[in-house]
Design a protein around this motif. Structure first.
Motif, PDB file in Angstrom:
ATOM      1  N   LYS A   1      -6.495   3.408  -5.813  1.00 20.81           N
ATOM      2  CA  LYS A   1      -5.938   2.458  -4.855  1.00 20.81           C
ATOM      3  C   LYS A   1      -7.050   1.749  -4.090  1.00 20.81           C
ATOM      4  CE  LYS A   1      -1.491   4.675  -3.949  1.00 20.81           C
ATOM      5  NZ  LYS A   1      -0.669   5.379  -2.936  1.00 20.81           N
TER       6      LYS A   1
ATOM      7  N   THR B   1      -6.659  -1.313  -6.854  1.00 21.41           N
ATOM      8  CA  THR B   1      -5.428  -1.897  -6.320  1.00 21.41           C
ATOM      9  C   THR B   1      -5.651  -2.575  -4.979  1.00 21.41           C
ATOM     10  OG1 THR B   1      -4.201  -0.151  -7.422  1.00 21.41           O
ATOM     11  CG2 THR B   1      -3.014  -1.432  -5.778  1.00 21.41           C
ATOM     12  N   SER B   2      -6.413  -1.910  -4.096  1.00 23.37           N
ATOM     13  CA  SER B   2      -6.644  -2.485  -2.775  1.00 23.37           C
ATOM     14  C   SER B   2      -7.362  -3.821  -2.877  1.00 23.37           C
ATOM     15  CB  SER B   2      -7.458  -1.518  -1.908  1.00 23.37           C
ATOM     16  OG  SER B   2      -6.751  -0.319  -1.717  1.00 23.37           O
TER      17      SER B   2
ATOM     18  N   PHE C   1       0.785  -1.216   0.000  1.00 27.45           N
ATOM     19  CA  PHE C   1       0.000   0.000   0.000  1.00 27.45           C
ATOM     20  C   PHE C   1       0.827   1.281   0.000  1.00 27.45           C
ATOM     21  CE2 PHE C   1      -2.957  -3.139   1.753  1.00 27.45           C
ATOM     22  CZ  PHE C   1      -3.941  -3.013   0.803  1.00 27.45           C
TER      23      PHE C   1
END
Length: 470
Positions: free
Chosen positions: A361, A365-366, A37
């Motif tokens: 994100k 992505t998360s 992250f």
């Protein structure tokens, strides 16, 4: 900043045409793709040293203001990159010239590498021979050989970080760049992390296992595969699919892509794309591989005989497709190519990119990262369960052994108590016998004294009678 002094004179370098602090002809935003992250963020701009007129690349690394913040790079990470760059001096690796620091950024003054990416350069050709491919691959191996003999792992080897110093040269020189996640591997210190670009990371990174120099060799295997075919061995439709392919070493040599590729070249790739890092070919072994050595010997032999070597031609059509796709799918992670090409566009999109990054994100992505971590967790949980079952069985066996030992100990103690009772009885009996013996001895002694007295009294009258007779 410890060994890496990050304070320099702000007036030594001037940058091109800009009314602000420094100005530049070209700029490129780097968002180094890490699938955890926290990410690295840097901007690279072309600059010129006023005293000499020599041009350099100035890499502006945004400092993290708060330890809890996810924006910017921590001081520890910046120091690590600077320390590694200060240690490196090799013709196939980018050179650090100087380091400066202002309130918000650390500025690395680096060698200007303006020849573009190696794959872009090769994709411009109609075809490519294995000999030409290995000429460039040999330079990559030489650079990595230098790093590994200094116990430095790059951890982000990929086409975007393999640049040409000057592509107009008859024999362009390779330069390895971007040491943002490079680490010095210390013997005895176990190092784990999840970072890098998914398409090129080794299985031990995906599985969160101890990392070493072997991870770079896996990346070289992937790069060689792409260089010879224009196809990516593990790339899937999603990041999760890519990581699953890597973890399972799920690849093959499709005849469509490798029909003109030699068996030695395939063997070179096979020996690098090995899941167990200990069984993977090292950098020294790769330089001694028959494919690399055979091509060198063949070229020397043909040069000595005056004959033009017969070359196995590899079409670059798919390599062109790969480079176009990779550039269009996500911003390339290189900092030293096309300084002017996207500068104005990136400046206009910078604000929007910052605003959308957090959403991207959190939404994409998360989710994918959590899926990847969940997969890793399940695999590790299964492994721990198996280990627990094995340990449980061992503990049961030890418990049984302990119980048997405790029973034997109790039996021995009981035997000892019985023996002690017998011994005590014998002692008492012996005491009584000793007392009886002493009484008998005293009685015998008294009777012997009486007998002796009696004998004496019997002897005296005889003596007196004898004297009277005389």
């Amino acid at each position: 900043m410890g060994a890496a002094c990050l304070v320099g004179h702000p007036r030594i370098f001037s940058c091109f045409v800009c009314p602000s602090f420094l100005s530049f002809l070209g700029a490129k935003i780097i968002n180094a793709f890490l699938f955890h992250f926290s990410g690295q963020f840097a901007i690279v701009r072309k600059c010129r040293e006023r005293a000499t007129g020599i041009e350099y690349a100035a890499k502006f690394i945004k400092k993290r203001r708060l330890s809890s913040s996810r924006r910017g790079v921590s001081r520890e990470e910046i120091e690590r990159e600077v320390d590694i760059l200060k240690e490196i001096q090799h013709p196939n690796i980018i050179t650090l010239h100087d380091v400066f620091e202002n309130r918000t950024d650390v500025i690395l003054i680096l060698e200007l590498v303006s020849g573009g990416e190696l794959f872009d350069f090769l994709a411009q050709k109609e075809s490519l021979s294995e000999e030409e491919a290995t000429m460039f691959l040999k330079q990559i191996l030489d650079g990595v050989h230098y790093l590994h003999h200094k116990s430095i792992a790059h951890f982000d080897l990929k086409p975007e970080n393999i640049m040409l110093l000057d592509q107009s040269s008859p024999n362009p020189r390779i330069k390895l760049i971007d040491f943002g996640i490079a680490h010095k591997i210390q013997a005895g210190n176990e190092f784990k992390n999840i970072f890098g670009t998914p398409e090129f990371v080794a299985p031990e990174i995906v599985n969160y296992e101890p990392l070493g120099l072997e991870a770079d060799m896996w990346s070289i295997g992937v790069i060689t595969y792409i260089l010879l075919s224009g196809a990516s061995p593990f790339l899937g439709e999603t990041k999760q699919e890519t990581l699953t392919n890597i973890s399972g070493v799920n690849y093959d040599f499709d005849e469509e892509y490798f029909s003109n590729t030699s068996e030695l070249a395939k063997d070179f790739i096979r020996r690098l794309l090995v899941k167990d890092p200990k069984k993977r070919m090292t950098i020294d072994e790769s330089l001694e591989h028959s494919w690399i050595k055979a091509i060198r010997r063949r070229n020397v032999r043909h040069e000595d005989s005056g004959k033009r070597p017969e070359r196995r031609r590899l079409k670059t059509t798919r390599l062109k497709e790969y480079t176009i796709k990779s550039h269009s799918s996500m911003p390339p992670n290189n900092t030293y190519v096309n300084f002017e090409r996207f500068s104005h566009v990136l400046e206009e999109l910078g604000a929007a990119e910052d605003a959308l990054r957090e959403l991207q994100k959190s939404q994409n992505t998360s989710r994918e990262d959590l899926c990847a971590l969940h997969s890793i967790y399940e695999e590790k949980e299964s492994w721990y369960r198996e280990q627990q079952e094995g340990v449980t069985q061992q503990l049961m066996g030890l418990r049984q052994e302990l119980q048997r030992g405790e029973g034997q100990r109790c039996q021995v103690q009981e035997d000892i108590r019985s023996a002690m009772l017998v011994v005590n009885g014998l002692k008492r009996r012996m005491g009584r016998l000793e007392n009886k013996y002493e009484a008998l001895a005293a009685q015998v002694s008294a009777e012997m004294s009486f007998v002796e007295e009696l004998l004496k009294t019997m002897e005296r009258p005889e003596d007196e009678g004898v004297r009277g007779v005389c």
